[in-house]
Design a protein around this motif. Structure first.
Motif, PDB file in Angstrom:
ATOM      1  N   HIS A 135      14.545 -12.156 -18.389  1.00 32.94           N
ATOM      2  CA  HIS A 135      14.639 -10.622 -18.719  1.00 32.94           C
ATOM      3  C   HIS A 135      14.024 -10.204 -20.159  1.00 32.94           C
ATOM      4  CE1 HIS A 135      16.700  -6.815 -19.360  1.00 32.94           C
ATOM      5  NE2 HIS A 135      16.555  -6.531 -18.205  1.00 32.94           N
ATOM      6  N   ARG A 136      14.541 -10.778 -21.164  1.00 34.44           N
ATOM      7  CA  ARG A 136      14.080 -10.543 -22.489  1.00 34.44           C
ATOM      8  C   ARG A 136      12.544 -10.482 -22.707  1.00 34.44           C
ATOM      9  NH1 ARG A 136      17.668 -13.243 -24.632  1.00 34.44           N
ATOM     10  NH2 ARG A 136      16.401 -15.295 -24.646  1.00 34.44           N
ATOM     11  N   CYS A 138      10.387 -10.145 -20.185  1.00 36.06           N
ATOM     12  CA  CYS A 138       9.831  -9.388 -19.412  1.00 36.06           C
ATOM     13  C   CYS A 138      10.176  -7.764 -19.696  1.00 36.06           C
ATOM     14  CB  CYS A 138      10.062  -9.471 -17.836  1.00 36.06           C
ATOM     15  SG  CYS A 138       9.384 -11.127 -17.328  1.00 36.06           S
ATOM     16  N   ALA A 139      11.415  -7.423 -20.284  1.00 34.73           N
ATOM     17  CA  ALA A 139      11.702  -6.219 -20.613  1.00 34.73           C
ATOM     18  C   ALA A 139      12.255  -6.004 -21.868  1.00 34.73           C
ATOM     19  CB  ALA A 139      12.900  -5.705 -19.421  1.00 34.73           C
ATOM     20  N   GLU A 142      15.129  -3.921 -23.595  1.00 32.89           N
ATOM     21  CA  GLU A 142      15.922  -3.331 -22.461  1.00 32.89           C
ATOM     22  C   GLU A 142      17.285  -4.336 -22.410  1.00 32.89           C
ATOM     23  OE1 GLU A 142      14.681  -2.678 -18.617  1.00 32.89           O
ATOM     24  OE2 GLU A 142      12.766  -1.628 -19.295  1.00 32.89           O
ATOM     25  N   LEU A 144      20.432  -6.349 -21.026  1.00 35.61           N
ATOM     26  CA  LEU A 144      20.497  -7.252 -19.843  1.00 35.61           C
ATOM     27  C   LEU A 144      21.389  -6.552 -18.731  1.00 35.61           C
ATOM     28  CD1 LEU A 144      19.946 -10.327 -19.053  1.00 35.61           C
ATOM     29  CD2 LEU A 144      22.431 -10.687 -19.800  1.00 35.61           C
ATOM     30  N   LEU A 206      15.680  -8.139 -12.027  1.00 33.43           N
ATOM     31  CA  LEU A 206      14.760  -8.920 -12.952  1.00 33.43           C
ATOM     32  C   LEU A 206      13.385  -8.790 -12.201  1.00 33.43           C
ATOM     33  CD1 LEU A 206      17.432 -10.037 -14.171  1.00 33.43           C
ATOM     34  CD2 LEU A 206      16.033 -12.190 -14.386  1.00 33.43           C
ATOM     35  N   ALA A 209      11.992  -5.141 -13.031  1.00 39.90           N
ATOM     36  CA  ALA A 209      11.538  -5.011 -14.535  1.00 39.90           C
ATOM     37  C   ALA A 209      10.116  -5.751 -14.669  1.00 39.90           C
ATOM     38  CB  ALA A 209      12.634  -6.054 -15.552  1.00 39.90           C
ATOM     39  N   GLN A 210      10.300  -7.172 -14.124  1.00 38.47           N
ATOM     40  CA  GLN A 210       8.863  -7.783 -14.232  1.00 38.47           C
ATOM     41  C   GLN A 210       7.746  -7.149 -13.458  1.00 38.47           C
ATOM     42  OE1 GLN A 210       8.202 -12.194 -12.327  1.00 38.47           O
ATOM     43  NE2 GLN A 210       9.053 -12.218 -14.586  1.00 38.47           N
TER      44      GLN A 210
END
Length: 228
Positions: A135-136, A138-139, A142, A144, A206, A209-210
């Protein structure tokens, strides 16, 4: 900890996400059925002959209800195994895409995607760390998703309770526990069901976001091409 090889090409992630979501839903449903069967066993009470495992290697014939619980348990185990496979397939795709999109190697090397779940002590944080790292990357910037912490907390509760996912006793021993300690079994079942439900939100969050990052990258490439 990092992979030295070059980042792979972007992979389609939506199909793997749909499979993982469906597998989580199926697994949660089978554990719910398992919990309902445990309630039925507890309500029926211990048979006059005692629990199935009589000790000293002796087992009495199962009642119809106990026999059906064996079937439900096997179906639940199969659904859980399918969920593990589907989730890891999605996780690998998402991890590779996160590496490509960010241009940076993952925090955890590839073997940890598999062994991080079973290595003692490390399994308390490594799988969550892999998801958070995806997540970190890809976004960036933002927060978590809360579902990640809910999923991981419930997963730990369901595996460390002693009666949940990692329970190593036989099905007959579980049946015996339904007659004497069904509340603890139901608590573990609830944790596993909750983890499955939260897992659906983790995969969806996720993946979304990706996908936004992928679409944004594609849009930037198109704009650059047009300008040139």
């Amino acid at each position: 900890m990092n992979d030295p090889i070059a980042p792979p090409a972007l992979r389609p992630v939506r199909g793997a996400a749909h499979c993982a979501v469906a597998a989580f839903a199926l697994s949660g449903a089978t554990w719910l059925v398992r919990a309902l069967w445990q309630l039925r066993l507890a309500a029926s009470g211990v048979p006059a002959a005692g629990p199935p495992d009589q000790g000293d290697g002796r087992h009495r014939p199962l009642t119809a209800l106990e026999d059906s619980y064996h079937l439900v348990s096997r179906l639940g185990d199969a659904a859980t195994a399918l969920c593990v496979i589907a989730f890891l397939a999605w996780l690998l795709n998402a991890r590779d895409n996160a590496r490509t999109l960010s241009g940076k190697p993952p925090r955890y090397a590839l073997p940890w995607v598999y062994v991080g779940w079973i290595v003692p002590v490390a399994n308390l944080w490594v799988p969550r760390g892999i998801v958070a790292d995806i997540h970190r990357r890809c976004a960036p910037g933002e927060r978590l998703p809360r579902a990640v912490n809910w999923w991981w907390g419930l997963w730990l509760a369901g595996t460390l309770s002693g009666v949940g996912l990692m329970y190593t006793g036989s099905t007959d021993q579980v049946i015996a526990r339904t007659y004497t300690d069904v509340p603890m079994l139901l608590v573990a079942d609830a944790a596993v069901i909750g983890a499955a439900a939260a897992g659906i939100f983790v995969v969806r969050a996720l993946t979304a976001a990706q996908q936004r990052h992928i679409n944004g990258s594609a849009g930037n490439d198109t704009t650059t091409g047009t300008t040139d």
